[in-house]
Design a protein around this motif. Structure first.
Motif: not given
Length: 100
Positions: A87-100
């Motif tokens: 879950i942490i990996q998935c949320l972090g990846t989604m956040l990185d995709t949106v922000v960067f």
């Protein structure tokens, strides 16, 4: 003195951005594979234990299992660890995709 104590209290304190760091995908995948293999072994051990417990009284089961590893507890811990890391990996990846 109080400032030194405050500085020492913050020495190993985690930064709020530590939760946002994403593990390398190869490392995460290998960790997942190891955990799934371990969970498979624990599931087989738990099944063997259930089969061995059939027809025995509660006292016999307690005496027989004293000092042995409980595969059910380890299985639950493994599932919780695997779910939280994914879950942490998935949320972090989604956040990185949106922000960067």
């Amino acid at each position: 003195n109080e400032l030194e104590e405050q500085m020492l209290m913050n020495l190993h304190k985690k930064n709020w951005t530590n939760g946002l760091t994403v593990e390398r995908f190869e490392d995460h995948q290998s960790h997942n594979e190891k955990m799934v293999d371990k969970m498979l072994k624990l599931t087989k051990d738990y099944n063997d234990r259930i089969v061995a417990e059939e027809g025995k009284t509660a006292e016999e089961i307690i005496v027989e299992l004293t000092g042995k590893v409980d595969p059910k507890k380890h299985l639950e811990a493994g599932v919780n660890e695997l779910m939280s890391s994914n879950i942490i990996q998935c949320l972090g990846t989604m956040l990185d995709t949106v922000v960067f």
